[in-house]
Design a protein around this motif. Structure first.
Motif, short mmCIF file in Angstrom:
data_model
loop_
_atom_site.label_atom_id
_atom_site.label_comp_id
_atom_site.label_asym_id
_atom_site.label_seq_id
_atom_site.Cartn_x
_atom_site.Cartn_y
_atom_site.Cartn_z
N ASP A 195 0.94 -1.25 0.03
CA ASP A 195 -0.13 0.09 0.04
C ASP A 195 0.82 1.33 0.03
OD1 ASP A 195 -2.26 1.86 0.06
OD2 ASP A 195 -3.11 0.84 1.88
N GLN A 196 0.19 2.54 -0.01
CA GLN A 196 0.85 3.85 0.26
C GLN A 196 0.57 4.10 1.38
OE1 GLN A 196 2.68 5.50 -2.41
NE2 GLN A 196 2.15 3.68 -3.55
N TRP A 197 1.48 3.91 2.48
CA TRP A 197 1.50 4.01 4.00
C TRP A 197 1.68 5.53 4.28
CZ3 TRP A 197 -0.95 0.20 6.41
CH2 TRP A 197 -0.87 -1.02 5.80
N ASN A 238 5.84 4.66 15.37
CA ASN A 238 5.26 5.21 14.27
C ASN A 238 4.00 4.66 13.98
OD1 ASN A 238 8.05 6.58 13.31
ND2 ASN A 238 8.62 4.77 13.97
N TRP A 239 3.15 5.55 13.84
CA TRP A 239 1.64 5.22 13.48
C TRP A 239 1.34 5.54 12.06
CZ3 TRP A 239 2.62 8.25 17.65
CH2 TRP A 239 2.53 7.65 19.04
N LEU A 240 1.12 4.53 11.22
CA LEU A 240 1.00 4.36 9.61
C LEU A 240 -0.66 4.39 9.46
CD1 LEU A 240 4.02 4.25 10.02
CD2 LEU A 240 4.02 2.79 7.99
N TYR A 241 -0.95 4.81 8.29
CA TYR A 241 -2.36 4.62 7.81
C TYR A 241 -2.15 4.20 6.02
CZ TYR A 241 -6.89 5.52 5.45
OH TYR A 241 -7.76 5.49 4.94
N GLY A 242 -2.84 2.98 5.88
CA GLY A 242 -2.84 2.38 4.57
C GLY A 242 -4.01 3.42 3.77
N LEU A 285 4.87 5.97 2.39
CA LEU A 285 5.84 4.89 2.02
C LEU A 285 5.27 4.00 1.11
CD1 LEU A 285 7.33 3.78 5.40
CD2 LEU A 285 8.18 5.39 4.10
N ASN A 286 5.83 3.72 -0.10
CA ASN A 286 5.30 2.60 -1.02
C ASN A 286 5.99 1.37 -0.82
OD1 ASN A 286 4.39 1.23 -3.22
ND2 ASN A 286 5.81 2.06 -4.78
N ALA A 287 5.28 0.65 0.40
CA ALA A 287 5.84 -0.31 0.92
C ALA A 287 4.89 -1.62 1.15
CB ALA A 287 6.54 -0.03 2.38
N ALA A 288 5.52 -2.69 1.36
CA ALA A 288 4.79 -3.76 2.12
C ALA A 288 5.13 -3.98 3.38
CB ALA A 288 5.01 -5.18 1.22
N LEU A 289 3.78 -4.06 4.16
CA LEU A 289 3.90 -4.23 5.47
C LEU A 289 3.51 -5.67 6.14
CD1 LEU A 289 2.71 -0.89 7.42
CD2 LEU A 289 5.00 -1.59 6.21
#
Length: 435
Positions: free
Chosen positions: A253-255, A273-277, A306-310
């Motif tokens: 996702d874009q986090w 760190n608090w992230l939202y997809g 972040l363009n990443a996979a969590l």
């Protein structure tokens, strides 16, 4: 990677580094510079005969500099990033010089060695014996803890303020001896209750019952849901290999990084760190642990995307996660799709979460059309339906919200649980701003 100046300043270790970095963000300070898809680099002329070699790994935002500073990042790293953010056209696309290639190669080799170590065969018998020995220690500690909790209840919680610091510290140390660091931290939190605050009993009982639920749950672990078992073990302090976790399928996702917080415990810095997809509409907590004076593996700043996979840790309420891989990062621009209907919807969500995981920590929520209002000499956030949510914010945060909003309703990111929330960011004119 496209970071705003605000995001770059958020990486600074202190105010002095911010000022020094700002002074270095000009062409006159750099005798050479360049960029490619892997790194950003430059040579900054200092007081010595040789310029300082400064480099930034763009794949994970890591820094290295030949200057003698022990700060991470140093003023040269901050200055280089600020210079690039202000004048990206001044950095020619080029092949990395040898000193940059060496650093990037060593970082890659380190990651490869981690992978090789993971692939090495494990002595399962020795591992099982160590695990059994630890579980015996934890069981003994939990049994003692439950007696301690019941003694508090029998004597009445009104006697809690009379107990000295040693009362809580001794039991916390006992949990460390039983290899239960998570329980130790919960006991320290219980002892840090503000007994001078009106209504402290509610907060104290909430912490005490969470401690009891974790301890009692561990005694009946085999009868519980597998996800809940992992939650209890994790809360007590059992760890999971992050390298093994990275082998699982991730959530791409874009986090958006909503906010961050860090605290020091002994020689360690613990960073949340608090992230939202933005596409999956999911929240995630990224925890990082690093020694004082060092830099975290991933340099995350609020407002970064972040363009990443969590990969999420196993849980009945998947929330904590690690970054499996990252393809890049940008600054945030635009609105957000997650506009909760209001406080009534949040209350329903809290009911579901508490029934699944009653001893959980605070979590983020995004609510649209919120307006700060003063009611009965206290500040609240009013949603579009007129419902009020209690605002747990200091004076500085409150006035920043009022100054930015001008009294208009805004979409806000909040952190909390049950009926109290504190703001960590808001959207204004399609820009995400931290509070």
């Amino acid at each position: 990677m496209k970071l705003t100046e605000e995001q770059i300043f958020a990486l600074a270790p202190d105010e002095a580094s911010k000022k020094a970095g700002r002074d270095l963000a000009s062409p006159a300070k750099w005798v050479s510079k360049g960029i490619n898809e892997l790194a950003l680099w430059g040579e900054c002329q200092g007081s010595g005969s040789k310029p300082y070699q400064t480099q930034v790994d763009l794949t994970a935002i890591a820094f290295k500099c030949s200057c003698p500073s022990r700060k991470f990042p140093c003023k040269h790293g901050l200055g280089l990033l600020l210079f690039h953010a202000r004048q990206p056209g001044s950095f020619p696309l080029a092949e990395s010089p040898a000193w940059v290639n060496d650093w990037i190669s060593k970082r890659s080799e380190k990651e490869e060695k981690k992978a090789e170590k993971l692939e090495k065969p494990v002595d399962e018998n020795a591992q099982a014996k160590r695990q059994q020995a630890r579980e015996q220690k934890v069981n003994a500690g939990v049994t003692e803890l439950l007696v301690w909790i019941k003694d508090i209840v029998r004597s009445g919680i009104l006697t809690a303020p009379e107990k000295g610091a040693a009362y809580w510290e001794n039991m916390a140390r006992r949990m460390v001896d039983s290899q239960s660091p998570g329980l130790s931290a919960m006991i320290k939190g219980l002892g840090s209750t503000n007994f001078w605050k009106e209504g402290w009993q509610s907060d104290f009982m909430d912490r005490l019952m969470s401690l009891y639920l974790v301890a009692e749950g561990y005694r009946h672990l085999p009868q519980l849901d597998p996800g809940l078992q992992e939650d209890i073990r994790s809360t007590i302090g059992f760890t999971i290999s992050q390298e093994e976790l990275k082998l699982k399928e991730g959530v791409q996702d874009q986090w958006l990084v909503l906010g961050k917080d860090s605290r020091e415990e002994g020689p360690l810095t613990i960073e949340q760190n608090w992230l939202y997809g933005c596409n999956t509409d999911r929240f995630a907590l990224i925890l990082q642990f690093y020694a004082r004076g060092q830099f975290p593996i991933a340099a995350l700043t609020p407002g970064m995307v972040l363009n990443a996979a969590l990969v999420y840790f196993a849980s009945v309420v998947p929330y904590r996660a690690i970054i499996k891989n990252q393809q890049g990062s940008t600054g945030w621009k635009g609105s957000v799709n997650n506009n909760s209907a209001g406080w009534e919807e949040v209350a329903k969500r809290e009911t579901v979460l508490n029934s699944s995981l009653p001893f959980r920590n605070e979590m983020p929520v995004i609510i649209g059309q919120l307006t700060p209002v003063n009611y009965q000499q206290q500040w609240w956030l009013q949603d579009q339906h007129g419902c009020l949510g209690k605002l747990d914010a200091d004076t500085g945060q409150l006035w920043k919200i009022l100054a930015v909003s001008g009294g208009e309703a805004l979409t806000m990111a909040l952190l909390g649980k049950e009926n109290t929330y504190r703001p960590i960011g808001l959207w204004h004119q399609d820009t995400y701003k931290t509070i």
